[in-house]
Design an enzyme around this catalytic site. Structure first.
Site, PDB file in Angstrom:
ATOM      1  CG  LEU A 526      -1.985  -1.039   1.323  1.00 36.12           C
ATOM      2  CD1 LEU A 526      -2.625  -1.027   2.694  1.00 36.12           C
ATOM      3  CD2 LEU A 526      -3.033  -0.803   0.248  1.00 36.12           C
ATOM      4  N   GLY A 529       5.728   3.503   4.904  1.00 35.70           N
ATOM      5  CA  GLY A 529       5.568   4.347   6.078  1.00 35.70           C
ATOM      6  C   GLY A 529       6.905   4.699   6.674  1.00 35.70           C
ATOM      7  N   GLY A 530       6.888   5.426   7.762  1.00 38.84           N
ATOM      8  CA  GLY A 530       8.100   5.883   8.399  1.00 38.84           C
ATOM      9  C   GLY A 530       9.038   4.760   8.778  1.00 38.84           C
ATOM     10  CG  PHE A 531       9.155   3.277  12.037  1.00 41.24           C
ATOM     11  CD1 PHE A 531      10.382   3.415  12.653  1.00 41.24           C
ATOM     12  CD2 PHE A 531       8.171   4.198  12.314  1.00 41.24           C
ATOM     13  CE1 PHE A 531      10.620   4.441  13.543  1.00 41.24           C
ATOM     14  CE2 PHE A 531       8.392   5.221  13.208  1.00 41.24           C
ATOM     15  CZ  PHE A 531       9.621   5.361  13.820  1.00 41.24           C
ATOM     16  N   GLY A 532       8.711   1.398   7.639  1.00 44.16           N
ATOM     17  CA  GLY A 532       8.724   0.226   6.776  1.00 44.16           C
ATOM     18  C   GLY A 532       7.492   0.213   5.892  1.00 44.16           C
ATOM     19  N   PRO A 533       7.454  -0.748   4.968  1.00 42.88           N
ATOM     20  CG  PRO A 533       7.794  -2.681   3.743  1.00 42.88           C
ATOM     21  CD  PRO A 533       8.438  -1.803   4.761  1.00 42.88           C
ATOM     22  CE  LYS A 548       3.630   1.804  10.140  1.00 43.58           C
ATOM     23  NZ  LYS A 548       3.945   2.766  11.220  1.00 43.58           N
ATOM     24  CG  ASP A 645       5.727  11.722  11.893  1.00 41.75           C
ATOM     25  OD1 ASP A 645       5.884  12.837  11.334  1.00 41.75           O
ATOM     26  OD2 ASP A 645       6.075  10.652  11.370  1.00 41.75           O
TER      27      ASP A 645
END
Ligand SMILES: *[C@@H]1O[C@H](CO)[C@@H](O)[C@H](O)[C@H]1NC(C)=O
Ligand SMILES: *[C@@H]1O[C@H](CO)[C@@H](O)[C@H](O)[C@H]1NC(C)=O
Ligand SMILES: *[C@@H]1O[C@H](CO)[C@@H](O)[C@H](O)[C@H]1NC(C)=O
Ligand SMILES: *[C@@H]1O[C@H](CO)[C@@H](O)[C@H](O)[C@H]1NC(C)=O
Ligand SMILES: *[C@@H]1O[C@H](CO)[C@@H](O)[C@H](O)[C@H]1NC(C)=O
Ligand SMILES: *[C@@H]1O[C@H](CO)[C@@H](O)[C@H](O)[C@H]1NC(C)=O
Ligand SMILES: *[C@@H]1O[C@H](CO)[C@@H](O)[C@H](O)[C@H]1NC(C)=O
Ligand SMILES: *[C@@H]1O[C@H](CO)[C@@H](O)[C@H](O)[C@H]1NC(C)=O
Ligand SMILES: *[C@@H]1O[C@H](CO)[C@@H](O)[C@H](O)[C@H]1NC(C)=O
Ligand SMILES: *[C@@H]1O[C@H](CO)[C@@H](O)[C@H](O)[C@H]1NC(C)=O
Length: 836
Positions: A526, A529-533, A548, A645
């Protein structure tokens, strides 16, 4: 006279009879039988001895053609009421017709050209002279010889059940006596509806349309069918008697002394019980199935429950949400609902061991029509819940005195809540869905204390983890092990509620998530994101999720992860994305969220094609929704949570474009009276960061308000903060310039601008500017923002100059979603876990 003849010695008398027939004796009214020599012709009829039923040729009233049928109807009733038809599918034209005993002893119907159109088609062993047909007092037409009944209308092709008639199924012999509807009120040919009695697992009546179930009575409990709206109504049907040999033979009869009484299946699939009211000179309907729309099979789909007294009639059972919101709200309930929080055993795959969170529990629904596909159990009343709980496939149970323990597995279909009688149905839910209000309050109160205790636990845990270094290759049960370690660490002197909360961490097995996301395939991705897909996934039950997968490379994943899980799993608000659980296995750390089909706000706001979808009203609603979600984090949730954030890509939209705040990875739990905290590690996204946070690492709820202001201005303008046009001004500076020129409304995206909204747009720009003021104390808090947004004609304070530092150097587009790599301050971060 014929009766007398037949009772005398046959051979001689039959000769006599034959002689009579040669003179073609017209069958007199009042005759109740046909013999070889006395056929029924044209308009002649038989009359049962008691004068109630008549047999012969008829044409359905109101039918347009002149088709003639052979059948049985009520003799004394002025409205034609046919109870049985012989040649349903082979009517004869208006020409002359004959009903007679054939040379082989069958009852046959012949048309004017002497062609057989219908026959009883049994092979009689005796001579035709010895067989005759009689119309009995109960309306049964019987072909018999002096030894046996060879054929009877009570066992063939009927749409009407008369008293003492059988509705029967025998699996051993394959016999099946049921009702078959007419095609229409004027056309007796075979229709598409049938009613039959099924023997297993419990006797039950089913109405089908071309083999598709349309109505069900619910299981028989020895006295009534428990799925009928008002079970007692069935007791109004006199002398109802169900015979069950428990080996596949089941039959249903009823008895009423009055023959002016029947049960019929009409061409629309409804079952009626009627009796004759001489005073009304008409039939009175006693009982009717289905009696409401809710009786229609599976009206509300899986996990939907129907209530005829409510509007809308369908709702999802508690703990379930519509599978497709658009369809559901449009009144298309067919696809039903899906589970919101997965069951523990779903999360752990089929290895339902002891670990992995609190056990599932049951939600009690009172006065219910029980769902279809019941599975019997030998368990007694006390053991019934346990039997269900111990089997991961079991989704519900119920107990009835007459039936015993009933279990269901898989989806629960065709539920209804009754007003009168009904069964208590217990539906299995994840523990988190079952929390009572008081429990929830307790958790909120204990949570701040817990946050600290938990953080300490995690520190120790990480230490242990690093010390231990190598995780075993077989880490299937690592989630459970992790949990056990946590429990071990906390079980010493902490109160039990602490343990309880740890147990509530909804843990998934890695394999379950891998399967759900098609092995994290690119097609299911999708976004980043900040820490991973983030991947889209579908659990085995059909529930859609967003997964996530924290980057393996990021060594700092665990603390954020656990932090996020503990915090968010407690938060429930319509403007917050719901976290369904997490997975920690070996190196893998994954978060499981509810799936948002419309993705994030920035995907709409900054896309030239999609931004049209967001009209001004929608944008205003989004702004208000974000505020409400944020207010919940700041105030209502008892735990004071600073998001840290907040940005357009962290605002997800549901099917109806309601905003939901996501990504709490950076949230911190701290006690309510602690207003400001200093953190060594700055995380967040430039463009949204308040100056005090970006430069000094100071954060407070006012830092979130700053980000909120940026989002407001973005929503109004449809521009990113790093907009390079207009003399290189960034969005804040540009808005400030327009404000000072008295042109605030022209900040609005031309797509949404309309004069009638001008005042409101100006107000929103002003609120946005108030939120991004340089000095944190000057900024309003979120509740004030909501108040300003929703109150009309309110005099707002004048904004002071905003902070412009936000975009120095890195543009938002680059930093957004990859803050870790691009924010240089972050590079010197330490792995402190608490912000204190
Ligand atoms: C025949 O039609 C009339 C007029 O439409 C109606 O009142 C009557 O109920 C119908 N009879 C039957 C048996 O359908
Ligand atoms: C009845 O007769 C007419 C004309 O004789 C014919 O067209 C029609 O097909 C016949 N109907 C049936 C059902 O036999
Ligand atoms: C009569 O029964 C025989 C066999 O039982 C079957 O083949 C035949 O089609 C039947 N005829 C009619 C008119 O039902
Ligand atoms: C039955 O009656 C027919 C004529 O009516 C006759 O020819 C035949 O012999 C009789 N059969 C028997 C078995 O009596
Ligand atoms: C009965 O079902 C068949 C097949 O689905 C359909 O063609 C027919 O129109 C239906 N008849 C009625 C009266 O609904
Ligand atoms: C209904 O099912 C039965 C047995 O499964 C089959 O024989 C029959 O043809 C089916 N009828 C329709 C209309 O599909
Ligand atoms: C038969 O049905 C009628 C009408 O519902 C009812 O009044 C009567 O009591 C019934 N008779 C018996 C024996 O149940
Ligand atoms: C929901 O149903 C609508 C209408 O049938 C369809 O267009 C839409 O794609 C469905 N949404 C999902 C997520 O399946
Ligand atoms: C559990 O096992 C059943 C049957 O063995 C299977 O249908 C189901 O999909 C499994 N569930 C999960 C989550 O693997
Ligand atoms: C669990 O329930 C399913 C479905 O009813 C059944 O097939 C299975 O045998 C049960 N498992 C156990 C261990 O009882």
């Amino acid at each position: 006279m014929v009766v007398v003849l037949l009772n005398a010695r046959r051979h001689i008398l039959l000769l006599l009879l034959a002689a009579f027939s040669c003179f073609s004796v017209r069958l007199s009214f009042g005759e109740d039988r046909i013999t070889f020599s006395t056929p029924v012709k044209g308009s002649e009829t038989l009359l049962s001895n008691n004068g109630i039923f008549r047999f012969g040729f008829f044409t359905p009233v109101n039918s347009t053609g002149h088709l003639r049928y052979v059948g049985i109807w009520y003799a004394k009733v002025p409205v034609q009421t046919v109870v049985w038809v012989a040649n349903k599918d082979t009517p004869i034209n208006n020409t002359y017709g004959v009903i007679s005993i054939s040379g082989k002893g069958n009852l046959v119907v012949k048309d004017g050209q002497n062609r057989h159109v219908w026959s009883t088609n049994v092979t009689a062993s005796v001579s035709p002279n010895a067989t005759w047909v009689q119309l009995m007092d109960n309306g049964n037409l019987v072909l018999q010889d002096n030894r046996d009944i060879l054929w009877e209308s009570f066992k063939h092709n009927y749409n009407t059940l008369l008293p003492r008639m059988n509705l029967m199924t025998n699996l051993k012999t394959g016999e099946n006596l049921g009702l078959t509807s007419w095609k229409s009120y004027v056309d007796p040919s075979t229709g598409n509806y049938t009613v039959s009695l099924v023997p297993f697992p419990f006797p039950e009546l089913l109405t089908k349309y071309n083999n598709v179930t349309k109505w069900r009575s619910g299981p028989w409990n020895g006295q009534v069918f428990i799925g009928l709206p008002d079970m007692d109504t069935l007791l109004n049907i006199d002398g109802l008697n169900l015979n069950n040999d428990n080996q596949g033979m089941v039959s249903l009869t009823y008895a009423n002394d009055s023959f002016m009484y029947h049960i019929t299946l009409d061409p629309n699939g409804a079952i009626y019980q009627r009796d004759w009211r001489p005073s009304m000179n008409d039939w009175r309907v006693g009982v009717r199935f289905p009696s409401t729309d809710c009786d229609s099979y599976s009206r509300c789909g899986p996990y939907g429950s129907c209530n005829p007294g409510e509007d809308p009639q369908c709702k999802c059972v508690k703990g379930f949400v519509p599978r497709n919101n658009t369809e559901w709200t449009a009144g298309n309930w067919m696809n039903g609902c899906v589970r919101r929080a997965p069951l523990r055993c779903q999360r752990l795959g089929n290895r339902s061991g002891n670990g992995g969170g609190k056990r599932d529990g049951f939600l009690k629904l009172e006065k219910m029509k029980v769902p279809v596909n019941v599975e019997p159990s030998q368990a007694n009343k006390e053991a019934c819940p346990k039997v269900c709980l111990d089997n991961c496939s079991c989704t519900a149970y119920a107990y009835d005195q007459g039936i015993g323990c009933m279990l269901w597995s898989g989806e629960l279909v065709d539920m209804q809540s009754f007003l009168g009688s009904g069964i208590d149905l217990y539906i299995r839910l994840a523990h988190s869905e079952l929390k009572t209000h008081s429990e929830r309050v307790l958790i909120m109160i204990t949570a701040p204390v817990l946050g600290v205790a938990f953080a300490a636990t995690v520190c120790i845990l990480i230490a242990c983890w690093k010390f231990k270094k190598r995780p075993e290759p077989q880490e299937n049960r690592s989630a459970e092990i992790l949990l056990q370690r946590m429990e071990a660490l906390t079980s010493g002197n902490e109160p039990t509620s602490n343990q309880a909360n740890l147990k509530e961490l909804p843990l998934f097995e890695f394999q379950v998530l891998a399967t759900a996301t098609d092995n994290f395939s690119l097609g299911n991705k999708l976004g980043q994101g900040g820490f991973g897909p983030v991947y889209k996934g579908v659990l085995s039950e059909g529930q859609e999720i967003a997964v996530k997968r924290l980057s393996r490379a990021s060594g700092q994943g665990l603390d954020e992860l656990l932090n996020e899980v503990v915090v968010i799993s407690k938060l429930q608000h319509r403007n917050l994305v719901k976290l369904l659980g997490c997975c920690i296995e070996g190196e893998e750390r994954l978060l499981v969220y509810e799936y948002m089909p419309k993705k994030s706000l920035d995907a709409y706001l900054f896309d030239p094609l999609k931004q049209k979808i967001l009209d001004w009203r929608t944008r205003f609603n989004i702004m208000e929704g974000i505020c409400r979600g944020l207010l919940y984090l700041h105030r209502d949730s008892r735990l004071k949570i600073i998001h840290r954030d907040l940005k357009a890509s962290n605002i997800l939209l549901d099917e109806n474009l309601n905003p939901k705040i996501s990504d709490f990875g950076l949230a911190r739990v701290f006690q309510v009276n602690e207003d400001e905290a200093n953190t060594i590690r700055v995380v967040g996204t430039y463009g949204y960061m308040s100056p005090e946070y970006a430069m000094e690492g100071l954060y407070s709820e006012k830092s979130d308000v700053f980000s909120l202001g940026v989002i407001f201005l973005q929503i109004i303008s449809g521009r990113r903060n790093s907009h390079k046009e207009d003399n290189d001004l960034n969005l804040l500076a540009y808005a400030w310039k327009l404000w000072n020129e008295g042109e605030a409304a022209s900040l609005a995206d031309p797509i949404v601008f309309d004069e009638c909204f001008e005042k409101e747009i100006t107000k929103c720009v002003q609120i946005g500017l108030l939120c991004v003021q340089e000095v944190a104390n000057d900024r309003p808090n979120v509740s004030t923002v909501i108040w300003m947004l929703t109150t009309e004609n309110m005099k707002l304070p004048k904004p002071k100059q905003p902070a412009f530092i936000a975009t120095s150097g890195v543009s938002e587009a680059e930093s957004s979603g990859q803050s870790r790599q691009n924010v240089s301050i972050n590079d010197v971060s330490l792995t402190a876990i608490t912000g204190r």
